[in-house]
Design an enzyme around this catalytic site. Structure first.
Site, PDB file in Angstrom:
ATOM      1  N   LYS A   1       0.858  -1.196   0.000  1.00 20.77           N
ATOM      2  CA  LYS A   1       0.000   0.000   0.000  1.00 20.77           C
ATOM      3  C   LYS A   1       0.891   1.242   0.000  1.00 20.77           C
ATOM      4  O   LYS A   1       1.907   1.274   0.710  1.00 20.77           O
ATOM      5  CB  LYS A   1      -0.892  -0.040   1.248  1.00 20.77           C
ATOM      6  CG  LYS A   1      -1.924   1.079   1.336  1.00 20.77           C
ATOM      7  CD  LYS A   1      -2.761   0.914   2.599  1.00 20.77           C
ATOM      8  CE  LYS A   1      -3.875   1.942   2.708  1.00 20.77           C
ATOM      9  NZ  LYS A   1      -4.688   1.781   3.947  1.00 20.77           N
TER      10      LYS A   1
ATOM     11  N   SER B   1      -9.619   1.942   3.013  1.00 23.37           N
ATOM     12  CA  SER B   1      -8.741   2.667   2.126  1.00 23.37           C
ATOM     13  C   SER B   1      -7.745   1.790   1.365  1.00 23.37           C
ATOM     14  O   SER B   1      -7.195   2.236   0.363  1.00 23.37           O
ATOM     15  CB  SER B   1      -7.970   3.727   2.916  1.00 23.37           C
ATOM     16  OG  SER B   1      -7.135   3.099   3.873  1.00 23.37           O
TER      17      SER B   1
ATOM     18  N   SER C   1      -9.683  -0.473   7.178  1.00 27.67           N
ATOM     19  CA  SER C   1      -9.123  -0.319   5.836  1.00 27.67           C
ATOM     20  C   SER C   1      -8.448  -1.539   5.230  1.00 27.67           C
ATOM     21  O   SER C   1      -8.134  -1.533   4.040  1.00 27.67           O
ATOM     22  CB  SER C   1      -8.129   0.841   5.816  1.00 27.67           C
ATOM     23  OG  SER C   1      -8.830   2.033   5.615  1.00 27.67           O
TER      24      SER C   1
HETATM   25  N1  GLN Z   1     -12.854   4.250   6.450  1.00 29.09           N
HETATM   26  C1  GLN Z   1     -12.321   4.694   7.700  1.00 29.09           C
HETATM   27  C2  GLN Z   1     -11.924   6.133   7.584  1.00 29.09           C
HETATM   28  O1  GLN Z   1     -12.266   6.731   6.663  1.00 29.09           O
HETATM   29  C3  GLN Z   1     -11.143   3.831   8.084  1.00 29.09           C
HETATM   30  C4  GLN Z   1      -9.946   4.111   7.284  1.00 29.09           C
HETATM   31  C5  GLN Z   1      -8.761   3.285   7.664  1.00 29.09           C
HETATM   32  O2  GLN Z   1      -8.890   2.239   8.294  1.00 29.09           O
HETATM   33  N2  GLN Z   1      -7.596   3.768   7.289  1.00 29.09           N
HETATM   34  O3  GLN Z   1     -11.280   6.694   8.417  1.00 29.09           O
END
Ligand code: GLN
Length: 484
Positions: free
Chosen positions: A78, A153, A177
């Protein structure tokens, strides 16, 4: 043979017995990227030259008789993990042309066993989002239906694994994420215990929640990656000084006597009937294998989302203060003075979601509001953690949907922030409590994968893996492939 479609374990057997070389495997993966990535848009950067060089080094090591389980295996990273000399963007314009001078510890650990890095995958800018639509560059797509979001994400990593554009990937998980995109893309993803994996070199989003973990084609591969990336790191003071077991030892398809709790609150809040029924079927399947289950209640998980959306932006507002246009990344041109330069850089470099979170976090931390928001959120976080710990006095694992629905359409939730954020309602509690949780495929609806989440107590990765493995070995959802 479809080399790119192999699991890590299967590829390792072929490499070790010298039926295939890492160069052949890596070339197959690079060809696969070439042929499908315009559909999935999983990668921000493909590192072909580095990959081939690393593959040759891996082949030498294997030839010397030393093939570790990840030696020669093409893996995607990532793009919020630092890679020395290789663009690390966080899918943000503010990191324009940023090439770190060091590797993240996880990247170093993969290199130490001669794994092969094939590229850096797309994400929501600074990992803030649930669909990759907040990427500063482009949205990634779901290989099962390219009009749908891959989740986020770590949407690029999950999409790449599902589309066979790598054998496995690393993601990061602050509120879901790793697990939510794994669930949307029909692959396996695990957020380890907070501190299990070093975050040195992971670009910080919310430091009390962030964790790195594997996204893979099956549970065995998750264990194999976890074995390599886990463990104490003197450069990350939050990493735990606890011995790393061999996680493949927990892969016994036996759940006899294991106590499963099913928290009823996590089946409310927008859970689609088809998702609920797939998860209940999974619980019954595990019961058929000898597990015991009971419905339970962890009432404060209902506050998970509001608590998360105070704590995560607060920490983000502080962590993202470092992007000032001075040391690296973007610098706005033609400013009369440094303060204007700093302000213009941040205005031009950050996307709307990131700006909104910085504003919310700054507000929640400001004198006068700190007690009402940040402090209160911390207190509710403690209650939530206690609720979950109490549940683990009675149960070995807690089982829920990973996300309340299957993958939603690209564009469908961008103007509905609540709906977007609700896709993490089941995953956020594990981050707030610091516990491990894994998502495995447990069904399909309208051709789109459904994910089963298994949570375990802190440092209980082994039991989560064991239950996940037993489920996987008695189903074939993980073997299905999208038709790209
Ligand atoms: N979707 C969640 C957010 O927007 C979690 C994102 C993540 O785990 N990096 O913060």
């Amino acid at each position: 043979m479809d080399l790119a479609g192999l699991t890590v374990k299967a590829a390792h057997e072929l490499l070790k017995s010298r039926q295939v070389t890492s160069r052949e495997l890596t070339e197959a993966v690079l060809r696969r990227i070439e042929s499908v990535d315009d559909k999935t848009k999983a990668y921000v950067t493909v590192t072909s030259d580095i990959a081939l060089r690393q593959a040759d080094a891996a082949d030498k090591r294997i030839a010397s008789g030393d093939a570790a389980p990840l030696t020669g295996i093409p893996i995607a990273i990532k793009d919020n993990m630092c890679t020395r000399g290789v663009l690390t963007t966080c899918s943000s314009r503010i990191l324009y042309n940023y090439k770190p001078v060091y590797d993240a510890t996880v990247v170093e650990r993969l290199a130490a066993v001669n794994a092969v890095m094939v590229g850096k995958t797309n994400l929501d800018e600074f990992a803030m989002g649930s669909s990759t639509e907040n990427s500063g560059f482009f949205a990634s797509r779901n290989p099962w239906d390219t009009e749908k979001a891959p989740g986020g994400s770590s949407g690029g990593s999950a999409s790449a694994v599902a589309a066979d554009e790598c054998l496995a990937a690393l993601g990061s998980d602050t509120g879901g994420s790793i697990r939510q995109p794994a669930s949307f893309c029909g692959v396996t993803g695990m957020k380890p215990t907070y501190g299990r994996v070093s975050r040195y070199g992971l670009v910080a989003f919310a430091s009390s929640l962030d964790q790195i973990g594997p996204i893979t084609k099956d549970v065995t591969d998750t264990a194999l990656l976890l074995n390599v990336i886990s463990g104490k790191d003197p450069r990350d003071s939050t990493s735990l000084d606890v011995p790393v077991p061999d996680y493949t030892k927990s892969l016994a398809p036996d759940v006899k006597g294991i106590k499963i709790g099913v928290p009823k609150e996590l089946f409310g809040m927008g859970t689609a009937p088809e998702v609920a029924s797939a998860v209940w079927d999974a619980v019954k399947l595990l019961a058929g294998l000898g597990a015991e289950w009971k419905e339970t209640s962890t009432p404060s998980v209902e506050y998970g989302l509001p608590v998360y959306y105070i704590i995560a932006p607060s920490e983000a507002s502080s962590n993202l203060a470092r992007y000032d246009g001075v040391r690296y990344g973007l610098r706005s041109k033609d400013s009369p003075d440094p303060i204007t330069m700093l302000m213009k850089t941040r205005e031009e470099g950050f996307g709307a979601e990131v700006k909104q979170r910085i504003m919310i976090g700054t507000y929640a931390l400001s004198a006068g509001y700190y007690d009402a928001y940040y402090l209160k959120a911390q207190k509710v976080r403690t209650l939530l953690r206690r609720d979950i710990e109490r549940a683990f006095e009675e149960f070995d694992v807690l089982v829920t949907p990973t996300s309340p629905t299957v993958a939603f359409g690209l564009g469908e939730r961008v103007d509905d922030p609540l709906a977007m954020k609700l896709s993490d309602v089941c995953t956020i509690p594990a981050n707030l409590a610091g516990i491990p949780a894994i998502s495995v495929p447990c069904g399909f609806h309208n051709g789109l994968p459904i994910g089963l989440q298994i949570m375990a107590p802190g440092l209980g990765e082994e039991i989560a893996l064991r239950v996940a493995y037993a489920f996987e070995q008695n189903t074939d959802y993980h073997k299905q492939k999208p038709n790209l």
